[in-house]
Design an enzyme around this catalytic site. Sequence first.
Site, mmCIF file in Angstrom:
data_model
loop_
_atom_site.group_PDB
_atom_site.id
_atom_site.type_symbol
_atom_site.label_atom_id
_atom_site.label_comp_id
_atom_site.label_asym_id
_atom_site.label_seq_id
_atom_site.Cartn_x
_atom_site.Cartn_y
_atom_site.Cartn_z
ATOM 1 N N SER A 95 0.859 -1.178 0.000
ATOM 2 C CA SER A 95 0.000 0.000 0.000
ATOM 3 C C SER A 95 0.896 1.230 0.000
ATOM 4 C CB SER A 95 -0.872 -0.013 1.265
ATOM 5 O OG SER A 95 -1.465 1.240 1.528
ATOM 6 N N TYR A 104 -2.199 -1.319 10.288
ATOM 7 C CA TYR A 104 -2.141 -1.533 8.838
ATOM 8 C C TYR A 104 -0.812 -1.042 8.262
ATOM 9 C CZ TYR A 104 -3.757 -1.317 3.953
ATOM 10 O OH TYR A 104 -3.897 -1.479 2.595
#
Length: 278
Positions: free
Chosen positions: A157, A170
């Site tokens: 990401s 995350y």
Amino acid sequence: MSGRVEGKVAFITGAARGQGRSHAVRLAQEGADIIAIDVCRQLDGVPIPMSTPEDLDETVAQVEATGRRIVAAQADVRDYDTMKKIVDDGVARLGRLDIVLANAGLAASGNAIDQLDEKLWRDSIDVNLTGAYLTAKAAVPHLIEGGRGGAIVLTSSVGGLKAHPHVGNYVSAKHGIVGLMRTLAVELAQHRIRVNSVHPTQVNTPMLMNEMTYRMFRPDLENPTQEDLAPISQMMHLLPVPWVEAEDISNAVLFLVSDESRYITGVTLPIDAGSMLK
């Protein structure tokens, strides 16, 4: 140009919907057969709706509509033994393995690190990072045994390259993906197996388009919607778009697993509409 992965077999995790389904269909369109897994159930404590068996059935239907074969099964990427059995069976049925896409992921918002729920932390690390490690562990022996080289792409990401507040679980997992990717790239180069990671910004999939995300981006509103998310999300990009589409990530993945990138390994590739420059 077509047939860019003709005759190859790809193992894809998190394939029931979103980016995973898009990757499966895109590679099938270019000639690959698919081994696909997804958890297809709601995990305890996950605040967004997760994939279903019907979602995986739809992926199967879309791949088969391209004329390619697919072996699909339900599995949790944290369950190495089950995943290995599925990969072994898929390779036995389809004859080989050339491509591995560790795509399965869990997006769950939290609080500042000192207030973050410990279970939410562990779930995020276990699914996003340990799941990618176990995916590689189950699949790499087949790539090596095939003796033809291969390509692995790990889904990270933009949060794997820079920090964002209140999603430390995350961000930490996705940063870990980079270390795993680079380690695999170094260890597997002798076998002509290339390993890279992709780093999407916000993607128009169920992982983004849900009430939890809307509230995270627009805490000022009582009942925020996708339309309310858009202007805030666009502020994170240089290009004038609020998010990208799953097929944009799939096209980047296709490039990385095709012979067009035959000497590219150890690369972190953002598909981010300029987010990394903000």
